[in-house]
Scaffold this active site. Structure first.
Site, PDB file in Angstrom:
ATOM      1  CB  SER A   1      78.693 152.006  74.186  1.00 53.39           C
ATOM      2  OG  SER A   1      78.177 153.201  73.678  1.00 53.39           O
TER       3      SER A   1
ATOM      4  CE1 TYR B   1      80.477 150.526  69.331  1.00 58.22           C
ATOM      5  CE2 TYR B   1      79.075 152.180  70.348  1.00 58.22           C
ATOM      6  CZ  TYR B   1      80.239 151.435  70.342  1.00 58.22           C
ATOM      7  OH  TYR B   1      81.158 151.606  71.342  1.00 58.22           O
TER       8      TYR B   1
ATOM      9  CE  LYS C   1      81.252 147.985  72.028  1.00 52.78           C
ATOM     10  NZ  LYS C   1      82.493 147.375  72.480  1.00 52.78           N
TER      11      LYS C   1
END
Ligand code: UFG
Length: 328
Positions: A116, A140, A144
């Site tokens: 991402s 988040y 990643k």
């Protein structure tokens, strides 16, 4: 056969369909925590299982002749990751380690990983190239980035090659209208606005209008899910042929739209006026994320076809035809 984890999710289901249309055999594993069985093309083999279940994973690698993996399965709400980091480290990092363990013990050596633009954090330049510093500002993004690092380290030590694809903001639905974006609850901007315009929510909240951007709202690079799916196919073919290995690519269009501009576009496509409410900033949101996708274009031969009008109009068509998403 290609194993697609999270193949019942929004992006996974579109990639599965494209791979099947391109004559790949596809095996989907999904625990259906956020995905929907209905979204999975019935030409794919579907196994409902969790990547936390190592025995189940092992069985799949024994039973099927898997030649490559595309790994989507993950929790993917930026805001939620700030409130529930434990869930994100467990669902995103531990499951990736389990998957890689199964791959290594069954000699499956190729993986495409869904990363991402959240790995960049709050970048300083106007457009982001892949060599930009990684500095995630939410859990988040950290999960990643950790997975990217795991792949990098494993590929040096073991027989494993990978491609990390860093998605920007994915939107739109399949041109046939058979699958589209549906989350419950919906937090992503475009579907949330469209669901508001269809009467599901009484207003659309704008999280922050005091960002250092042209109209004060956050800017994102929106990419059509079918362009994204096409990039996965190109990356998979390049990886399977060893033409491109151990690389990272941004997948965006290279053009930014503010939250306000996106809402206007939704109003224009639907012909309905939105009821806007301003709220405080959402924690973990960077002001602006816009990709340079030159590397994917040059090295994978990727040619994105769709613009924001297509994204909103294909999403609008899907939401109009499926007001309850996959739940009915
Ligand atoms: N927004 C609103 N109101 C809403 C929903 C969103 O103002 O009701 C704003 C957000 O604050 C943000 C922008 O619209 O500024 C886009 O938000 P999304 O939730 O649609 O998308 P994000 O940019 O937070 O996250 C998405 C994906 C992540 C991915 C990330 C990269 O969900 O998986 O893009 O930026 F990592």
């Amino acid at each position: 056969m290609i194993l697609v984890t999270g193949g019942a999710g929004y992006i996974g289901s579109h990639v599965v369909k494209l791979l099947l249309d391109s004559n790949f055999e596809v095996l989907v594993i999904d625990n259906l925590s956020t995905g929907f069985k209905k979204a999975v093309d019935n030409r794919a083999i579907f196994v409902e299982a969790d990547l936390g279940n190592k025995e189940e994973l092992d069985k799949m690698f024994i039973k099927f002749n898997i030649t490559g993996v595309i790994h989507f399965a993950a929790s993917a709400y930026v805001g939620e990751s700030v409130l529930k980091p434990q869930k994100y480290y467990k669902n995103n990092v531990i499951t990736t380690i389990n998957l890689l363990e199964a791959m290594l013990s069954h000699k499956v050596e190729k993986i495409i990983f869904s990363s991402s633009c959240a790995v960049y954090g709050n970048p300083t330049g106007q457009v982001i190239i892949e060599t930009e510093k990684n500095n995630p500002i939410n859990p988040y993004g950290h999960t990643k980035l950790i997975c990217e690092k795991i792949l990098e380290n494993y590929s040096r030590a073991y027989n494993l090659t990978y491609i990390n694809l860093r998605y920007f903001n994915v939107a739109g639905g399949h041109p046939t209208g058979v699958i589209g974006e549906y989350h419950n609850p919906e937090t992503h901007l475009i579907p949330r606005v469209l669901e508001h315009l269809l009467g599901k929510y009484k207003d659309i909240r704008i999280f922050g209008n005091d960002y250092p951007t042209k109209d004060g709202t956050c800017i994102r690079d929106y990419i059509h899910v079918m362009d994204l799916a096409e990039a996965h196919k190109l990356a998979l073919v390049a990886l399977l042929k060893n033409h491109t290995i151990n690389e990272v690519f941004n997948l965006g269009i290279g053009k930014g739209y503010s939250v306000k501009e996106v809402i206007s576009k939704c109003e224009e496509v639907s012909g309905i006026k939105a009821n806007i409410r301003y709220e405080n900033r959402r924690i973990g949101d960077p002001a602006m994320l816009v990709a340079s996708a030159d590397k994917a274009k040059n090295e994978l031969g990727w040619v994105p076809k769709y613009d924001i009008n297509h994204m909103v109009s294909s999403a609008w068509k899907w939401h109009q035809n499926n007001p309850n998403g996959y739940t009915t």
